[in-house]
Design a protein around this motif. Sequence first.
Motif, mmCIF file in Angstrom:
data_model
loop_
_atom_site.group_PDB
_atom_site.id
_atom_site.type_symbol
_atom_site.label_atom_id
_atom_site.label_comp_id
_atom_site.label_asym_id
_atom_site.label_seq_id
_atom_site.Cartn_x
_atom_site.Cartn_y
_atom_site.Cartn_z
ATOM 1 N N GLN A 1 43.882 38.644 25.767
ATOM 2 C CA GLN A 1 43.371 37.515 26.424
ATOM 3 C C GLN A 1 43.351 37.846 28.030
ATOM 4 O O GLN A 1 42.774 37.133 28.826
ATOM 5 C CB GLN A 1 44.109 36.228 26.311
ATOM 6 C CG GLN A 1 43.848 36.029 24.551
ATOM 7 C CD GLN A 1 44.798 34.605 24.448
ATOM 8 O OE1 GLN A 1 44.851 33.771 25.444
ATOM 9 N NE2 GLN A 1 44.996 34.298 23.076
ATOM 10 N N ALA A 2 44.054 38.742 28.531
ATOM 11 C CA ALA A 2 43.955 39.204 29.764
ATOM 12 C C ALA A 2 43.776 40.739 30.044
ATOM 13 O O ALA A 2 44.567 41.548 30.214
ATOM 14 C CB ALA A 2 45.305 38.959 30.760
ATOM 15 N N LEU B 1 51.346 30.403 30.241
ATOM 16 C CA LEU B 1 50.186 29.790 30.985
ATOM 17 C C LEU B 1 49.301 28.820 29.971
ATOM 18 O O LEU B 1 49.038 27.734 29.961
ATOM 19 C CB LEU B 1 49.168 30.866 31.509
ATOM 20 C CG LEU B 1 49.529 31.467 32.570
ATOM 21 C CD1 LEU B 1 48.285 32.298 33.126
ATOM 22 C CD2 LEU B 1 50.161 30.526 33.571
ATOM 23 N N ILE B 2 49.520 29.530 28.483
ATOM 24 C CA ILE B 2 48.911 28.535 27.350
ATOM 25 C C ILE B 2 49.774 27.481 27.027
ATOM 26 O O ILE B 2 49.279 26.487 26.824
ATOM 27 C CB ILE B 2 48.996 29.650 26.214
ATOM 28 C CG1 ILE B 2 47.664 30.621 26.489
ATOM 29 C CG2 ILE B 2 48.373 28.903 24.764
ATOM 30 C CD1 ILE B 2 47.676 31.761 25.459
ATOM 31 N N TYR C 1 53.597 36.574 30.096
ATOM 32 C CA TYR C 1 52.814 35.797 31.192
ATOM 33 C C TYR C 1 51.885 34.713 30.610
ATOM 34 O O TYR C 1 51.872 33.413 30.780
ATOM 35 C CB TYR C 1 51.951 36.808 32.115
ATOM 36 C CG TYR C 1 51.093 36.189 33.169
ATOM 37 C CD1 TYR C 1 51.212 35.519 34.180
ATOM 38 C CD2 TYR C 1 49.779 36.189 32.445
ATOM 39 C CE1 TYR C 1 50.536 35.148 34.980
ATOM 40 C CE2 TYR C 1 48.684 35.607 33.641
ATOM 41 C CZ TYR C 1 49.024 35.202 34.665
ATOM 42 O OH TYR C 1 47.975 34.764 35.681
ATOM 43 N N ARG C 2 50.869 35.365 29.739
ATOM 44 C CA ARG C 2 49.952 34.553 29.093
ATOM 45 C C ARG C 2 50.596 33.406 28.181
ATOM 46 O O ARG C 2 50.044 32.126 28.140
ATOM 47 C CB ARG C 2 49.238 35.182 28.140
ATOM 48 C CG ARG C 2 48.153 36.346 28.888
ATOM 49 C CD ARG C 2 47.248 35.524 29.739
ATOM 50 N NE ARG C 2 46.137 34.808 28.705
ATOM 51 C CZ ARG C 2 45.382 33.670 29.190
ATOM 52 N NH1 ARG C 2 45.027 33.758 30.578
ATOM 53 N NH2 ARG C 2 44.521 32.989 28.250
ATOM 54 N N VAL D 1 52.485 41.321 29.974
ATOM 55 C CA VAL D 1 51.119 40.675 30.032
ATOM 56 C C VAL D 1 51.239 39.230 28.722
ATOM 57 O O VAL D 1 50.935 38.230 29.141
ATOM 58 C CB VAL D 1 49.825 41.307 29.754
ATOM 59 C CG1 VAL D 1 48.860 40.468 29.788
ATOM 60 C CG2 VAL D 1 50.017 42.585 30.598
ATOM 61 N N ALA D 2 51.677 39.665 27.640
ATOM 62 C CA ALA D 2 51.579 38.609 26.760
ATOM 63 C C ALA D 2 52.795 37.430 27.308
ATOM 64 O O ALA D 2 52.266 36.219 26.969
ATOM 65 C CB ALA D 2 52.289 39.135 25.225
ATOM 66 N N LEU E 1 48.255 38.270 22.660
ATOM 67 C CA LEU E 1 48.116 37.630 23.573
ATOM 68 C C LEU E 1 47.665 38.495 25.090
ATOM 69 O O LEU E 1 46.819 38.029 25.917
ATOM 70 C CB LEU E 1 49.339 36.696 24.334
ATOM 71 C CG LEU E 1 49.575 35.516 23.427
ATOM 72 C CD1 LEU E 1 50.790 34.565 24.439
ATOM 73 C CD2 LEU E 1 48.436 34.630 23.332
ATOM 74 N N THR F 1 57.484 33.984 35.016
ATOM 75 C CA THR F 1 56.221 33.339 35.385
ATOM 76 C C THR F 1 56.477 31.588 35.562
ATOM 77 O O THR F 1 55.876 31.034 36.203
ATOM 78 C CB THR F 1 55.242 33.346 34.052
ATOM 79 O OG1 THR F 1 55.027 34.776 33.939
ATOM 80 C CG2 THR F 1 54.092 32.543 34.079
#
Length: 384
Positions: free
Chosen positions: A322-323, A147-148, A143-144, A140-141, A319, A187
Amino acid sequence: MTATTVGVLRETVPGERRVALVPDLVRAVGRLGATVLVESGAGARAGHHDAGYRAAGAVVTGRGELLGRADVLLGIHPPNADPTRELRPGQVLAALVRPERIPYLVRIWADRGVTVIGLDLAPDLPAAYPLDAGASQARVAGYRAVLIAAARLERCLPPWGTPDGLFDPVRVLVVGAGHAGLQAVDTARRLGAPVDAVEPRLRERTAVAALGAGLLDLPGLRTVGDGRELARSLDRHRPAWVAGLAAAAVRYPLVVSALAPPGRTPPVLLHTATVARMRPGSVLVDLTAGPEGGTVEGVLPDTTTEVGDGVTVIGAGELAAQAAGTASRAFAHNALALLDRLAHTGAPAQDPVLGPMLVTDRGAVRHGPTVGLLTRATAAAGFP
């Protein structure tokens, strides 16, 4: 899991939004023979409210009652609880423990007789994969992180067409293709960016190639077999790593750094002078950033700074929080797999999966690196 009570804690770490068990899995825990207690408000920041837990069959209660009744405590982080007053001998605590950061608390848990299981310490075995919350949260981190970074760039990642022509895509460099780095590769590729990865481990290199990304080999560095060999390479060949990354990173507008052997302080691989030489407007995300630092010199978790001529450096921190919806669901499946294994294992210390995940058990610290930290601290203090 006969007559067991599982307690789901509300997180108290600032900024944390995840929860260790989601309502959809409460009945699955019940099928293992366990009663589920949920601290009031535990899932609210992840979109799971008390009513949803009640509808699934859980009992929503206060923190004091939960700590007193639960045989197994589930949390994202270890609870902010006094082990000598609020925890009891024989109680099991499962969380992302990161024991090297809290060795003295680990010692207190052991002295109290609490069994602590690190969901971030799953061994590299196929049978351990369902329990590996460290891996699920790292994905998940990763992926984020992309995006960030993409949101901070002044350009779109994929090739961009206009009536006058085609703009080049943003090239992405990912340093380290463990769980977080590999997700960052995937990603960025899905967003249309060409991606190169620096990764010496053979299995991870195969995974990078399978995603269609390029492999960037640094001069003088060889392929290694696993994390232990990676650690030795970083120790022995640090100057070569630093020089190679200094030459490579400046060619990429977006860099994600995720190369750090587990259980060790991340080695500084990207110095400030290198970051300052990156193109103006470039973005660098350090997924290894923590209290001890990261792979980028001077990085701090949960901070964003500018270096040189407008190069943005982002210290990732937590991170995955955040999701929170996706991260909580993934963590909950890891927790369910743990409870299932505990239900069918008589002696966790003898289990090939659970044994390496034990931080404390039967009054002793079981996690080798933490034992070493405590031993050295005792020797430095002059105690026998």
